[in-house]
Design a protein around this motif. Sequence first.
Motif, PDB file in Angstrom:
ATOM      1  N   ILE A   1      -1.013  -4.522  -8.865  1.00  0.00           N
ATOM      2  CA  ILE A   1      -2.301  -4.361  -8.190  1.00  0.00           C
ATOM      3  C   ILE A   1      -3.066  -5.684  -8.191  1.00  0.00           C
ATOM      4  O   ILE A   1      -3.674  -6.075  -7.192  1.00  0.00           O
ATOM      5  CB  ILE A   1      -3.139  -3.241  -8.851  1.00  0.00           C
ATOM      6  N   ASP A   2      -3.025  -6.400  -9.330  1.00  0.00           N
ATOM      7  CA  ASP A   2      -3.679  -7.711  -9.407  1.00  0.00           C
ATOM      8  C   ASP A   2      -3.092  -8.671  -8.380  1.00  0.00           C
ATOM      9  O   ASP A   2      -3.825  -9.409  -7.696  1.00  0.00           O
ATOM     10  CB  ASP A   2      -3.528  -8.301 -10.816  1.00  0.00           C
TER      11      ASP A   2
ATOM     12  N   GLU B   1      -4.273  -7.733  -4.923  1.00  0.00           N
ATOM     13  CA  GLU B   1      -5.653  -8.160  -4.665  1.00  0.00           C
ATOM     14  C   GLU B   1      -5.716  -9.653  -4.342  1.00  0.00           C
ATOM     15  O   GLU B   1      -6.493 -10.082  -3.477  1.00  0.00           O
ATOM     16  CB  GLU B   1      -6.537  -7.830  -5.870  1.00  0.00           C
TER      17      GLU B   1
ATOM     18  N   ALA C   1      -4.499 -10.073  -0.843  1.00  0.00           N
ATOM     19  CA  ALA C   1      -5.514  -9.603   0.110  1.00  0.00           C
ATOM     20  C   ALA C   1      -6.626 -10.629   0.270  1.00  0.00           C
ATOM     21  O   ALA C   1      -7.114 -10.870   1.385  1.00  0.00           O
ATOM     22  CB  ALA C   1      -6.083  -8.268  -0.372  1.00  0.00           C
ATOM     23  N   LYS C   2      -7.007 -11.247  -0.829  1.00  0.00           N
ATOM     24  CA  LYS C   2      -8.051 -12.273  -0.778  1.00  0.00           C
ATOM     25  C   LYS C   2      -7.575 -13.477   0.037  1.00  0.00           C
ATOM     26  O   LYS C   2      -8.326 -14.018   0.870  1.00  0.00           O
ATOM     27  CB  LYS C   2      -8.422 -12.706  -2.194  1.00  0.00           C
TER      28      LYS C   2
ATOM     29  N   GLU D   1       0.838  -1.207   0.000  1.00  0.00           N
ATOM     30  CA  GLU D   1       0.000   0.000   0.000  1.00  0.00           C
ATOM     31  C   GLU D   1       0.871   1.255   0.000  1.00  0.00           C
ATOM     32  O   GLU D   1       0.590   2.233  -0.703  1.00  0.00           O
ATOM     33  CB  GLU D   1      -0.924  -0.023   1.219  1.00  0.00           C
TER      34      GLU D   1
END
Length: 679
Positions: free
Chosen positions: A70-71, A74, A77-78, A37
């Motif tokens: 970014i992919d 994500e 994060a998942k 981030e």
Amino acid sequence: MNLSEEEFQKEKKHLELTTKLLREQISALAQDLYDSEEKQQEFKRFVWDTKAELDPTEMKTILSNNNQEIDNLEMKAKYYRKLYKIQNSPYFAKIVFETKEDGKNDIYIGLTYLTKDNDNIIYDWRAPISSIFYDYESGDASYEAPGGIIKGFLHNKRQFTIEDAKIKRVFDSKLNVQDELLQEVLANKTDEYMKNIVNTIQTEQNAIIRNVDDKVLIVQGIAGSGKTSVALHRIAFLLYKIKNLTSDKVLIFAPNKVFSEYISNVLPELGEENTKETTFSDFLETYITEYKSVESFTSFIERYYKYEEGFVDLIKIKQSNEIIKVMDEYIDNYSKKASFTDEILNHDLYIEKDKLNYYLKNRYSSIPLFEKIDEIANKISEMEFNGNKSKTKQIRKWLKERLNISLDLKEIYKGFYKSEEFKKFYNKDIPENYINKLNDKNISYEDACLFVYMKSLLMFLGNDYTIEQTIVDEAQDYSLLQYILLKKILKKSKWTILGDINQTINPYYQYKSLEELESVFKDNSNYVELNKTYRSSPEIIEHANKILGLNLVSAIRRETKIPVEFKTENNLKEQLIEDINKLLKNNKSIAIITKNDIETNKIYKLLNKDLEDLTIINNNSKTFSRKLVVLPSYMAKGLEFDATIIYTDINNKYTYDERYLYYVSCTRSQHHLIIYNND
């Protein structure tokens, strides 16, 4: 617990090590996500500061690399959310599986995977090897891996109940319907939302969940067989199995908004995002711009069960399979009648009438009527005005003015009921005031489907290629025409269709078997049945079977020794409060199910001042509390409760024609069923 003390201590130690590793990975991922981030914020500042200095090619490359980051972010994060969810209950099962190549291995199975140094510590329940837990008892076993079939020997299956990172229960088991954990789960009282069933999936359910070979899977499952749970777990499995399949490419057709809310917790519990959801009425609204709104299915059947519908036989005709052919014939003849009555002659353009009719009857004869007009307008515009869009629009207007028939869709639909094709089929006159209702702002459910089908014969509705998997629940309440429309629009989709012909609440349409749907989905379809019920006690199932004369339904729950109670009302308020207070002592969720919303409102008004937890479900409801609820029978589809009170007014008993609705009402209960004013 049937383990030796030594075995138990080994499992306890393994859980401690697994929990420690799990929390270490959660912590590492959290730090990684925080650092990423920070990097993203730095990147944004960099792009802002240097955008004037970088040429477009450099900027495109930088942005492309960042999008890839970014992919990845994500995905991390998942996975972080999944690990966080299972940290206090990392796994629920273990198998000891031996192959010639790898020897004997302990395979722990949980909601998601966990690895260390490329070794699997926990396997995702959807992983190929995990299927052994669901499909086999001790002995020879196999599973289908990406590289082919792996054969081996299953030495043991072990099941766990783990809470707060501690083993509450552990035992070795065989996979059969009397499985100890299954019976324990079935005995539990129900909470607000449907729960996942990963630790108790049965062999026949697992076959449906993991089926990736059939383009169309049609499931006939009796009440309480787990159809909806199977459908949701199947979605989770397909999201895991199929590359690039994401939740936004999956569409669920639900019977109503309350049901959608009820199932909303399952996929997130399984670590997946909720999919797109709709009702058939809402789906139709997308393709109906001529009316302000489409009547809901609930409102449609409510008219019947409140005895407010004066044209029952006509609605049966509109819902029938035979109406499809009549509409095809009507639109075919209507289109053939079309011709241009005059030339186009003005200061800009001259096109003679014969040429216009040549285009209409010959050049574009193979496409729908409305598309013909558009193609002719495009053709003339290209020839005369180099395809100028404003000229094309003007030409289209001139063409419509010179047609001998109306292109107003409402008028065409009204004309269907006055047509020779329909009169020959129905053989009765329809009152003019009934037909004129089709001019209203809102369209009835029975007309909406037929209207959209008519529209599809006159124009190209558009194809939805974004949906790759469609799930239809309560499939028995959809007519064949509805499936024809869905297949026509959702061109790319594969299908999972689940229902029960014994739970039909559509009084105008009835399947003898859901196998009839194979006539619509001809290519690569498979029909399967689920004939065991896990919801209701044997006592409740015995009563429900008598309603429809069934003998194939087998209850898996152990006997509760609680008989079905039959009562006649005398002092209704006092009786119901006494029943509810008695049921609340041992049950978390109680429903009073009435035949229609008139009775629902009556009971709610009777009790709500004395029972502060009482809630009501009606056609407009989107959320509800299952602790204590009163609802009409046709809103109870797919829901289940610990205890149920079936109520109808003493002069409004379920009739023989309403037996399916009565069956649905009775099969909502798990443990305790009380019935007023019916036998």
